[in-house]
Design an enzyme around this catalytic site. Sequence first.
Site, PDB file in Angstrom:
ATOM      1  N   SER A 124      10.097  -1.487  -5.159  1.00  0.00           N
ATOM      2  CA  SER A 124       9.703  -0.340  -4.307  1.00  0.00           C
ATOM      3  C   SER A 124       9.396  -0.326  -2.951  1.00  0.00           C
ATOM      4  O   SER A 124       9.150  -1.709  -2.667  1.00  0.00           O
ATOM      5  CB  SER A 124       8.372   0.108  -5.138  1.00  0.00           C
ATOM      6  OG  SER A 124       7.652   1.137  -4.197  1.00  0.00           O
ATOM      7  N   TYR A 148      -0.854  -1.791  -7.744  1.00  0.00           N
ATOM      8  CA  TYR A 148       0.597  -1.419  -8.344  1.00  0.00           C
ATOM      9  C   TYR A 148       1.657  -2.311  -7.154  1.00  0.00           C
ATOM     10  O   TYR A 148       2.601  -2.999  -7.933  1.00  0.00           O
ATOM     11  CB  TYR A 148       0.835   0.099  -8.356  1.00  0.00           C
ATOM     12  CG  TYR A 148       2.344   0.309  -8.011  1.00  0.00           C
ATOM     13  CD1 TYR A 148       2.902   0.238  -9.246  1.00  0.00           C
ATOM     14  CD2 TYR A 148       3.127   0.847  -6.850  1.00  0.00           C
ATOM     15  CE1 TYR A 148       4.386   0.479  -9.409  1.00  0.00           C
ATOM     16  CE2 TYR A 148       4.210   1.045  -7.006  1.00  0.00           C
ATOM     17  CZ  TYR A 148       5.094   1.051  -8.282  1.00  0.00           C
ATOM     18  OH  TYR A 148       6.310   1.348  -8.035  1.00  0.00           O
ATOM     19  N   LYS A 152       4.515  -5.508  -8.014  1.00  0.00           N
ATOM     20  CA  LYS A 152       5.917  -5.470  -7.399  1.00  0.00           C
ATOM     21  C   LYS A 152       6.194  -6.791  -6.646  1.00  0.00           C
ATOM     22  O   LYS A 152       7.306  -7.457  -6.953  1.00  0.00           O
ATOM     23  CB  LYS A 152       6.341  -4.419  -6.725  1.00  0.00           C
ATOM     24  CG  LYS A 152       6.368  -2.861  -7.503  1.00  0.00           C
ATOM     25  CD  LYS A 152       7.414  -2.935  -8.612  1.00  0.00           C
ATOM     26  CE  LYS A 152       7.272  -1.625  -9.416  1.00  0.00           C
ATOM     27  NZ  LYS A 152       8.281  -1.627 -10.526  1.00  0.00           N
TER      28      LYS A 152
END
Length: 341
Positions: A124, A148, A152
């Site tokens: 992302s 979050y 990643k």
Amino acid sequence: MAHVFVTGGAGFIGSHTVLVLLEAGHRVTVLDNLCNASEAALERVRALTGKPVAFVQGDVRSPQDLDRALADRPDAVIHFAGLKAVGESVEKPLAYYDNNVNGTLRLLEAMARAGCKRMVFSSSATVYGEPDALPIREDAPLRTTNPYGRTKLVIEDMLRDAAAADKNLRAVMLRYFNPVGAHPSGQIGEDPRGAPNNLMPYVMQVAVGRRDKLSVFGGDYPTKDGTGVRDYIHVMDLARGHVAAIDRIVALNDALPSPFAVNLGTGRGYSVLEIVKAASAAVGRALPYAIVARRPGDAAAVYADPTLAKAQLGWEAKLGIDEMCRDAWKWQQQNPNGYSA
Ligand code: NAD
Ligand code: UFG
């Protein structure tokens, strides 16, 4: 033609990617635990393409589920499965480390058992945090502002370490910017549970009468009109980017650098108010909004330099903001309550 194993293939980006893989002639097996998706999405993909999709309802954290799904040794894996809500990740960080990091670890172990050496991973633009320079290139500093995003980054590091140790492992990390829109048929699309966190699904729920008005988070950013700027990318373009990555990884194999991080964006930034305007045009009337306080953790402007994807994958985004709004609206109109209607 390849056999592609797709984790999270019933979800928003996964279902569109499965459809484009099938249309390109690939064979697909999906593993999904349906925690944020409906099997109806895969039924609609089968109906739209007239092709079969093997489906295993299972969890990427389960070695048994993975061994069952990987039994006939796919040529490559696309790994979408994971949790993705930034705010929820602050409330429940361990669930994010478990699903995202532990899930990817278990998947890499199962791939090793099955002799599968090729992975395309959903990373992302969140790994760039608040960028120092625009447009963002892949060699920009990696930093992020929430759990979050940290999952990643940990997964990207895990793939770098695993590929350094195993010269046969080929990993492509696709860093998506802001995926929106839907299949042009309006048959599959984004179906968030509860109040949407993201701009486009929120705008579309206002348009269909499920929400009163959009809250625009911040009107005093140093941008063209004071609202946040993002690189919105049509989910069909994004899906084609995955097929390009699969084709590349299968064709080039050892010649492809591994791991390999690539931005998937359009290179164009639109403000929140520009999105409201384009969505209002697609819907045919002005959509109500009010400017409110900034959302903590949001960057002012984020958009990609997509040059590397074009050079290395032969891929570039083709669809613009009007197609994104048109297709998001078609999906929302035909499915006002998503798949549960
Ligand atoms: P989504 O929630 O629609 O899809 C994720 C899918 O994974 C869902 O179908 C869900 O049921 C499944 N899943 C979750 N945990 C699982 C588990 N433990 N085992 C098996 N299945 C599981 O989300 P999406 O928008 O399609 O995102 C797909 C991927 O792309 C995610 O990894 C996400 O972090 C990443 N990504 C999304 C965006 C975005 O804005 N949508 C942006 C950048 C990156
Ligand atoms: N916004 C609003 N009102 C809303 C929702 C969003 O004004 O109700 C604004 C945001 O402030 C931002 C823009 O619309 O300026 C886009 O917001 P989104 O929540 O749709 O997307 P983000 O760019 O914040 O986040 C997305 C993904 C994340 C990912 C991040 C990486 O949802 O998963 O991109 O840049 F981490």
